[in-house]
Design an enzyme around this catalytic site. Structure first.
Site, short mmCIF file in Angstrom:
data_model
loop_
_atom_site.label_atom_id
_atom_site.label_comp_id
_atom_site.label_asym_id
_atom_site.label_seq_id
_atom_site.Cartn_x
_atom_site.Cartn_y
_atom_site.Cartn_z
N HIS A 1 0.58 8.69 -3.09
CA HIS A 1 1.62 7.81 -2.35
C HIS A 1 0.99 7.09 -1.05
O HIS A 1 -0.32 7.58 -0.96
CB HIS A 1 2.92 8.50 -1.85
N ASP B 1 1.92 0.60 0.52
CA ASP B 1 3.08 0.04 -0.58
C ASP B 1 3.36 -1.24 -0.17
O ASP B 1 3.22 -2.12 -1.26
CB ASP B 1 4.22 0.81 -0.33
#
Length: 366
Positions: free
Chosen positions: A125, A155
């Site tokens: 992540h 992200d």
């Protein structure tokens, strides 16, 4: 107005984080985005990154589902997918299969580690991807573990936004060459690129590996946040001497305090002094005194407060869609402004295919 990307057709494979955000940005700019999701998928009004898209449910584990997806891809300009390397190939929707049918297709691949490299198949992540680039290590207070900086850096900044840039660059090239290509957007690459200026400062001897020891990481008294009398915070970014001098003047600090602004040996003392000053008034009192001046000041607002700020309201920085307050499309365009965001629109696969003139199957197209 339809926005500057009016006429652009995008197929987005439903996923998490940066892929949907990139699709939302393209939809905000006027692209016709069809999101392919698993059967049974629903979107609440609070799913902000689903806005502006048509959502089609397809079972990609079946031949009819794959065939319908290819029918849309044949008519698309762009495809966005964010699965692990190899997943799209196993579904029969990899770049080779899709670009055989649609040679001009720009095929965007959004992953954390990228399509190649020893970690490409590993799970991860945002926090993992920014950790290996040096970005995470540079964030935080001295002596503390680096805090998770939400998931802006990997992200959305290093991932979705650079994917969008890559897609538009490849589209520009495709107009000249008549050929599409794969855009391999890795969050590790993107987060590293976002750190370019800091790598330059390090090479010049102006950045150390110690957190809170540098110009922009909280060491400097003129670039930090301070607590106010009411427990709320303000942000100060008075780097240039003339701006720092105005800050000091408005705060009632003696002229001598502005001297030696860049003398690092004085930074701890000067920071303590400023901290004492800001604790004497509430945040709103500081806003009344400093906001709108060249002191490089702003209140630190939470997600409830930010949409109510006078500047954000004047610019329409936030909009309300189905009762949900959310950021408005950005940036602004003088001649082809973006439309008001619309909520997610579920649509039958047959209707989506028909809308793009793709009612015939991809097999027939081949």
């Amino acid at each position: 107005m339809p926005g500057p990307l009016d006429g652009l057709r995008v197929v987005e494979m439903a996923g998490m984080g940066p892929g949907p955000f990139c699709g939302m940005v393209l939809a905000d700019l006027g692209a016709d985005v069809v999101c392919i999701a698993r059967p049974g998928t629903t979107h609440a009004a609070t799913d902000v990154t689903a806005r502006g898209k048509r959502h089609v449910a397809l079972d990609l584990q079946t031949a009819p589902g794959v065939e319908a997806a290819l029918g849309l891809i044949v008519k698309a300009d762009v495809l966005i997918e964010g699965y692990r390397p190899g997943v799209m190939e196993r579904l029969g929707l990899g770049p080779t299969a899709c670009m055989k049918l649609n040679p001009k297709l720009v095929y965007g691949r959004m992953t954390g580690w990228g399509q190649t490299g020893p970690l490409s198949a590993a799970a991860g992540h945002d926090i993992n991807y920014i950790a290996v680039t040096g970005a995470l290590h540079a964030i935080g207070r001295a002596g503390d573990a680096p805090p998770p900086p939400l998931n802006y850096v990997g992200d959305y900044g290093g991932g979705a936004m650079l994917l969008a840039v890559g897609l538009l660059a490849a589209l520009h090239e495709a107009r000249r060459s008549g050929q599409g290509q794969v855009v391999d957007a890795a969050m590790t690459d993107g987060a590293a690129l976002l750190s370019s200026v800091f790598y330059g400062m390090k090479a010049a001897g102006r950045w150390t590996a110690q957190r809170a020891d540098n110009l922009l990481d909280g060491a400097a008294h003129f670039y930090d946040t301070y607590a106010c009398a009411d427990g709320k915070f303000v942000a100060i970014g008075a780097i240039e001497p003339k701006f720092f001098a105005q800050l000091c003047e408005l705060c009632g600090l003696e002229a001598e305090f502005t001297q030696g602004q860049m003398d690092r040996s004085r930074w701890p003392m000067m920071k303590l002094r400023l901290a004492d000053v800001f604790r004497t008034r509430t945040r709103e009192e500081w806003c009344a005194l400093l906001e709108g001046t060249d002191a490089c000041f702003a209140p630190v607002l939470d997600f409830e407060e930010a949409p109510q700020h006078v500047h954000n309201q004047a610019r329409g920085t936030f909009v309300t869609v189905q009762g949900v307050v959310q950021p408005a499309p950005a940036p602004r365009f003088s001649r082809t402004p973006n439309a008001q965001p619309e909520p997610a629109a579920p649509q039958a696969a047959a209707d989506a295919l028909r809308a793009w003139g793709a009612a015939e199957t991809a097999r027939a197209e081949a």
